[in-house]
Scaffold this active site. Sequence first.
Site, PDB file in Angstrom:
ATOM      1  N   GLN A  23      -6.535 -50.406  14.703  1.00  0.00           N
ATOM      2  CA  GLN A  23      -5.399 -50.534  15.694  1.00  0.00           C
ATOM      3  C   GLN A  23      -4.751 -52.012  15.072  1.00  0.00           C
ATOM      4  OE1 GLN A  23      -7.086 -49.603  19.245  1.00  0.00           O
ATOM      5  NE2 GLN A  23      -5.076 -49.166  19.877  1.00  0.00           N
ATOM      6  N   ARG A  80     -13.821 -59.162  21.885  1.00  0.00           N
ATOM      7  CA  ARG A  80     -14.356 -57.925  21.309  1.00  0.00           C
ATOM      8  C   ARG A  80     -13.768 -57.460  20.408  1.00  0.00           C
ATOM      9  NH1 ARG A  80     -13.375 -52.413  23.687  1.00  0.00           N
ATOM     10  NH2 ARG A  80     -15.074 -51.157  23.305  1.00  0.00           N
ATOM     11  N   HIS A 124     -15.413 -47.599  16.822  1.00  0.00           N
ATOM     12  CA  HIS A 124     -13.947 -47.523  17.439  1.00  0.00           C
ATOM     13  C   HIS A 124     -13.129 -46.518  16.893  1.00  0.00           C
ATOM     14  CE1 HIS A 124     -11.532 -49.519  20.770  1.00  0.00           C
ATOM     15  NE2 HIS A 124     -10.959 -48.214  20.488  1.00  0.00           N
ATOM     16  N   GLU A 169     -15.863 -45.345  23.961  1.00  0.00           N
ATOM     17  CA  GLU A 169     -15.419 -44.232  24.398  1.00  0.00           C
ATOM     18  C   GLU A 169     -15.644 -43.124  23.672  1.00  0.00           C
ATOM     19  OE1 GLU A 169     -11.189 -44.930  25.117  1.00  0.00           O
ATOM     20  OE2 GLU A 169     -11.311 -46.383  26.372  1.00  0.00           O
ATOM     21  N   ASN A 298     -14.228 -49.131  30.486  1.00  0.00           N
ATOM     22  CA  ASN A 298     -12.747 -49.151  30.013  1.00  0.00           C
ATOM     23  C   ASN A 298     -12.128 -48.668  31.283  1.00  0.00           C
ATOM     24  OD1 ASN A 298     -13.554 -50.580  27.725  1.00  0.00           O
ATOM     25  ND2 ASN A 298     -12.756 -48.825  26.264  1.00  0.00           N
ATOM     26  N   TYR A 300      -8.194 -47.771  33.180  1.00  0.00           N
ATOM     27  CA  TYR A 300      -6.747 -47.912  33.302  1.00  0.00           C
ATOM     28  C   TYR A 300      -6.186 -47.105  34.243  1.00  0.00           C
ATOM     29  CZ  TYR A 300      -7.054 -49.526  28.241  1.00  0.00           C
ATOM     30  OH  TYR A 300      -7.574 -50.089  27.132  1.00  0.00           O
ATOM     31  N   GLU A 365     -12.236 -53.151  28.824  1.00  0.00           N
ATOM     32  CA  GLU A 365     -10.926 -52.836  28.286  1.00  0.00           C
ATOM     33  C   GLU A 365     -10.218 -52.767  29.884  1.00  0.00           C
ATOM     34  OE1 GLU A 365      -9.562 -49.852  25.818  1.00  0.00           O
ATOM     35  OE2 GLU A 365     -11.135 -50.366  24.274  1.00  0.00           O
ATOM     36  N   TRP A 413      -7.199 -55.763  27.473  1.00  0.00           N
ATOM     37  CA  TRP A 413      -6.279 -54.979  26.505  1.00  0.00           C
ATOM     38  C   TRP A 413      -5.215 -54.897  26.803  1.00  0.00           C
ATOM     39  CZ3 TRP A 413      -8.571 -52.705  22.339  1.00  0.00           C
ATOM     40  CH2 TRP A 413      -7.868 -52.047  21.480  1.00  0.00           C
ATOM     41  N   GLU A 420      -0.991 -47.602  18.517  1.00  0.00           N
ATOM     42  CA  GLU A 420      -1.677 -47.174  19.701  1.00  0.00           C
ATOM     43  C   GLU A 420      -1.793 -45.696  19.477  1.00  0.00           C
ATOM     44  OE1 GLU A 420      -3.411 -46.324  23.231  1.00  0.00           O
ATOM     45  OE2 GLU A 420      -2.810 -48.282  22.483  1.00  0.00           O
TER      46      GLU A 420
END
Length: 459
Positions: A23, A80, A124, A169, A298, A300, A365, A413, A420
């Site tokens: 990313q 991280r 990742h 993840e 993580n 959201y 995150e 994050w 993205e």
Amino acid sequence: MSASSELRFPDNFVWGAATASYQIEGAARDDGRGPSIWDTFSGTPGKVFAGHTGDVACDHYHRYADDVALMAELGLKAYRFSIAWPRIQPDGTGPVEPRGLDFYDRLTDTLLDRGIDPIVTLYHWDLPQTLQDRGGWTNRETAEHFATYAAAVHGRLGDRIRTWTTLNEPWCSAYLGYGNGVHAPGVRDAGAAFTAVHHLLLGHGLAVRALRASGAEVVGITLNPAEVQPADRDSAADAVAVRLVDGLQNRIFLGPLTGAGYPADVLEHVARMVDPATFLRDGDEKLIAAPIDLLGINYYAPTYVAGRPDGAGGSAWPGTEGAVEFLPAAGSVSDMGWAIEPAGLGRLLDRLAADYPGLPLMITENGGAFPDRTTDSAGRVADTDRIAYLDGHLRAVHAAIGRGVDLRGYLVWSLLDNFEWAEGYRKRFGIVHVDYLTQRRTPKASARWYQEVISRNGL
């Protein structure tokens, strides 16, 4: 806010930020780096918004020193980052590329020189394309190669890096990569998704053993557990839907990782799409259950479901068609369309602490994408919506700690706006604005707010 009403965090609480190699790094063909599945996927027309790729991204590979200086300016205590497997082993196996390790060696030393603790994620999502050509995570050998790669990275950096995370993840890697195909490598096969789940977990277990043998001090994994809620708490059908989705998102990972093995109801569901005997061997669950020191979380948004015989299901949860309806977000949402509900994070942390006592947690995150607009020629962004998001979630974190949850730190994050994934560059999660044409970095209002939170160790 008066001193008496200030929310203070524990003295040793870790404040930091997180990124991922594909990313932000760019330099996709520099210094011997091999192609990854995301190079292939993003280079395939129609897979990523507007044909965006990570070829340049934030050019962190060449600008890392300036980025670390910015981290230090913001007061970050930890950073991280993930290692790009194709930089270390361009084909996923065989000789190590020294120039790839040299980069992470320089990055690690620069972080330490600035008083920032490096936290490594070994995977990742940027699998070497050569391994995908042999089946990727549907091939058991990939798990074995991952352990070899983990040992090679630790052999170079292990004298300075204390905290190691194997996977980020695996739910996304398996279900989005091999189930509905919206992420690399773009496979659409429910059986392949469950096979990938197992081999990712097996790779984790084998890597934990390899890291321990090399002397790693703190070893963990990062999951994206869902906080699954029913549409109607009094509905038996909704309770069944919650159990199914919780099994596919949470228990299929947490059971094996914590020594309980795969839940029987989850294996029964999996068997509708693929025979578990095709990938699950005797002794595998013991390998996966290698003890860990830290579970990265993580978070959201929460997930709301209803049990309906005509439910559309969710393509990222194989086999939920005709049983589950995933409900759209109610109330405020981020630019991703995800519900903004800090209380969901609190409930999730309470659940994990209750179900898996003795396992330290860290928020690895948490953040929000918002339609940032620069407010002047200097590129400043007054992202008050992101500040409200972070403030609400940190209050939920503080309350959870007060209830006894063993939560060691919080990593926002993300540090930088970045690539993205399938959304390309149109969604911005960073607390630092990146002008992708000039690569100029400009801290947003949220960065200065977070700097103050770290400075006072509280809200």
